[in-house]
Design a protein around this motif. Sequence first.
Motif, PDB file in Angstrom:
ATOM      1  N   UNK A 556       0.876  -1.182   0.000  1.00 46.66           N
ATOM      2  CA  UNK A 556       0.000   0.000   0.000  1.00 46.66           C
ATOM      3  C   UNK A 556       0.908   1.226   0.000  1.00 46.66           C
ATOM      4  N   UNK A 557       1.524   1.503  -1.149  1.00 45.28           N
ATOM      5  CA  UNK A 557       2.530   2.559  -1.241  1.00 45.28           C
ATOM      6  C   UNK A 557       1.944   3.923  -0.894  1.00 45.28           C
ATOM      7  N   UNK A 558       0.690   4.154  -1.290  1.00 47.35           N
ATOM      8  CA  UNK A 558       0.073   5.461  -1.028  1.00 47.35           C
ATOM      9  C   UNK A 558      -0.043   5.695   0.474  1.00 47.35           C
ATOM     10  N   UNK A 563       1.920   8.220   5.554  1.00 45.27           N
ATOM     11  CA  UNK A 563       2.330   8.031   6.939  1.00 45.27           C
ATOM     12  C   UNK A 563       3.742   8.552   7.179  1.00 45.27           C
ATOM     13  N   UNK A 564       4.657   8.289   6.234  1.00 43.72           N
ATOM     14  CA  UNK A 564       6.047   8.743   6.372  1.00 43.72           C
ATOM     15  C   UNK A 564       6.124  10.265   6.362  1.00 43.72           C
ATOM     16  N   UNK A 565       5.409  10.916   5.451  1.00 44.18           N
ATOM     17  CA  UNK A 565       5.424  12.376   5.385  1.00 44.18           C
ATOM     18  C   UNK A 565       4.837  12.991   6.652  1.00 44.18           C
ATOM     19  N   UNK A 577       9.310  10.386  -6.174  1.00 46.12           N
ATOM     20  CA  UNK A 577       9.334   8.929  -6.260  1.00 46.12           C
ATOM     21  C   UNK A 577       9.692   8.514  -7.674  1.00 46.12           C
ATOM     22  N   UNK A 578      10.698   7.660  -7.803  1.00 49.59           N
ATOM     23  CA  UNK A 578      11.126   7.163  -9.108  1.00 49.59           C
ATOM     24  C   UNK A 578      10.558   5.760  -9.318  1.00 49.59           C
ATOM     25  N   UNK A 579       9.807   5.616 -10.408  1.00 46.17           N
ATOM     26  CA  UNK A 579       9.195   4.336 -10.750  1.00 46.17           C
ATOM     27  C   UNK A 579       9.714   3.930 -12.114  1.00 46.17           C
ATOM     28  N   UNK A 580      10.138   2.671 -12.266  1.00 40.79           N
ATOM     29  CA  UNK A 580      10.729   2.236 -13.533  1.00 40.79           C
ATOM     30  C   UNK A 580       9.685   2.246 -14.641  1.00 40.79           C
ATOM     31  N   UNK A 581      10.156   2.620 -15.809  1.00 37.84           N
ATOM     32  CA  UNK A 581       9.257   2.691 -16.961  1.00 37.84           C
ATOM     33  C   UNK A 581       8.687   1.319 -17.299  1.00 37.84           C
ATOM     34  N   UNK A 582       9.485   0.275 -17.147  1.00 32.91           N
ATOM     35  CA  UNK A 582       9.023  -1.070 -17.503  1.00 32.91           C
ATOM     36  C   UNK A 582       7.833  -1.485 -16.642  1.00 32.91           C
ATOM     37  N   UNK A 593      -3.560   4.581 -11.685  1.00 32.50           N
ATOM     38  CA  UNK A 593      -4.378   4.813 -10.492  1.00 32.50           C
ATOM     39  C   UNK A 593      -3.506   5.213  -9.304  1.00 32.50           C
ATOM     40  N   UNK A 594      -2.406   4.479  -9.113  1.00 33.37           N
ATOM     41  CA  UNK A 594      -1.521   4.768  -7.986  1.00 33.37           C
ATOM     42  C   UNK A 594      -0.825   6.109  -8.150  1.00 33.37           C
ATOM     43  N   UNK A 595      -0.333   6.376  -9.358  1.00 33.79           N
ATOM     44  CA  UNK A 595       0.369   7.629  -9.605  1.00 33.79           C
ATOM     45  C   UNK A 595      -0.550   8.831  -9.418  1.00 33.79           C
ATOM     46  N   UNK A 596      -1.800   8.695  -9.811  1.00 33.41           N
ATOM     47  CA  UNK A 596      -2.759   9.801  -9.629  1.00 33.41           C
ATOM     48  C   UNK A 596      -2.950  10.119  -8.145  1.00 33.41           C
ATOM     49  N   UNK A 597      -3.041   9.077  -7.328  1.00 36.90           N
ATOM     50  CA  UNK A 597      -3.222   9.303  -5.891  1.00 36.90           C
ATOM     51  C   UNK A 597      -1.998   9.992  -5.285  1.00 36.90           C
TER      52      UNK A 597
END
Length: 718
Positions: A556-558, A563-565, A577-582, A593-597
């Motif tokens: 649950x990355x979001x 919580x960390x912030x 946050x760096x997410x691989x293109x692949x 969906x995740x990136x939008x959140x």
Amino acid sequence: IKDNEAQAIATLRDVSERKQIETTLRQNENMLNKAQNIAHVGSWEWNILTNQLVWSEEIFRIFGLDPEQFGASYESFVERIHPDDRQAVINAVNEAVVNDQPYNIEHRIVRPDGHECYVLERGDVTRDETGKAIYMLGTVLDITERKLAENVFRLADNVFNHTSEGIMVTDEQERILRVNQAFAIITGYSQEEVIGKKPNEILKSGKHDDAFYKKLWTGLNERGFWEGEIWDKRKDGVIFPSWHNISEIKDDYGKVIQYTSIFSDITDKKIAEEHIQQLAQYDQLTKLPNRVLFNDRLDHAISRAKRSKSTIALMFIDLDRFKSVNDSLGHQAGDQLLQEVAHRLSSCVREQDTVARLGGDEFTIILEDLRQGEDAVILAEKVLESLSHKVQLGKHEVIVGGSIGISIFPEDGIESENIIKNADMAMYQAKNKGRNQYQFYTNDLADLADTRFHTENRLRQALVKDEFELYYQPQINWQENRIVGAEALIRWNDPDKGLIVPNEFISLAEEMGLIDPIGEWVLATACKQAKAWQDDGYPPIRMSVNVSGYQITHGSIVNSVQQVLLESQLNPEYLELEITESFVMENPLRGAETLNQLRDYGITIAIDDFGTGYSSLSYLKQLSIHRLKIDRSFVMDIPNDKDDEAIVSTIISMANSLGLSVIAEGVENEAQIHFLIEQGCMDMQGYYFSKPLPFNEFVELLKQPLPQRAQKNAFKQD
């Protein structure tokens, strides 16, 4: 009268004959009553003129009435008739009396206890010389048992004729006596065509031998019934599977007088069972045996090999470069490629061998009855040669190749679990050696497996023992001549091996399910450090943290980021946050969906290793991203590789057109810097400026004055 004496005169009459007649009448009456009781038939006489009704004793028994309490009259009789039948009886009586019609009617009566009985009434009308009805004589027959039997028979006959199962009745000589309509529908034979014939004369398919029928009759004679599957033949010659329940019918003396067979066509059931078996045991994409059937066949192969003392080879095949095909051309093309590979592998083996797909791009081959393990080399080379040919996927031609691991029974194990594990281990070794080759299992591979196992155990303890630390590599903006960000990079300070870079343990952590806690530790530590630098008076910089695709799909990355912030009190605008293109291309819907959140929360999103995952413009427009990170593989050969220059130039231009910022990683010389500046890329990262630094060294870098640092090229490290 004489001498005053009284005298009596008596006459005598011989009544013996009368007494005899009376006795005979009583005897006859008793006999009649007994006969009526036995036959359940009573007699009655109705004086129509006086309405007097006389019943025999049996009628009272049939009606359940007491002669002392029943006032015999036509009206009283009518009251005993079932309400639903009453009018019909009245009409029948009137027809007999008025129109001289025969009185013959079945109807129900209701006894005082509420029990309903069926009776059959017959009667004749006696008329005077003028034709007027004066008497009516009749009988009442109790037909309750017969009616119940008729109802039962009618029900049985209805079931017999209308059931969906075929029914066949034969005599003790197996000659058919009767069949139902379902029999005709199932077999195509009418009742007229089969009466008198034996079932094996018309239905025998030829698929069963004499031993089958002998076993059937043995079971039938011993238990009185038999059930099982029989292949029958229809009138048109079509053979079909049927399920029969055959039973004996015996007389009161235990002698078999008939046989009944109730059967159904189970063709659809067999098809459904085969379909279920196909789903359970076969891969639906390639139609090859799946893992379940593979394990079963391997166990059977090992059992046969133990008995015959023969050799088995097990091959594990993993396709090379399949992921890049799947990512670049899509899953439909990937599925088409797997189907073609399955066809090629199947064409390489013998009939007794098994090709299976375990999942993904992993295939296995079981080779039986080998003279020696080395014979597997011939097939391995044949498989590699088959995979080396191009595969046409729409407009594209691709070549995948494969890595093959081979284990031998009994040399490499005598149980399936060991054979599988060793072949899998050998396959990974073949892949590590450069792919597109085969590798036999050896004891050295077992040593490597032990090393991996040891590494896994140490990795499990690393987080608990606080053996991880973060290194930071600066990201600079050339135009502003300052550090604008830092990429947080994890290192493992292993007590035995020293400092270990992430490429050597991250994939293992993902396999072990440890990437979530490790990723959360990296995120929390980096955010806490970024906020600490700000609190110490350093200019705010953006902290860039790599996020594993596994963290997005399985965690649950979001929630973790929020919580960390919250705990670190870091403003979301200073987290990238760096997410691989692949990964984004493999999971576009989940990724979007995740990136939008995350973006809605104010976090910067960057696509790492951009240019290696075959992104399309349509995807980039849909994704909530801010920045593209040009992969180092395109930067490292600038200015010597014109193709790389063209790719980098295109990425920068595309980013500008989409309103995205861009950063180049892997910058190592001034020629690369000059080219990137000319193309409009001002954000850079690489060894020209600094290698990744531990916390204390990065702090020293932050302390240097910016103008002095730019002029003296102080970013450059030895």
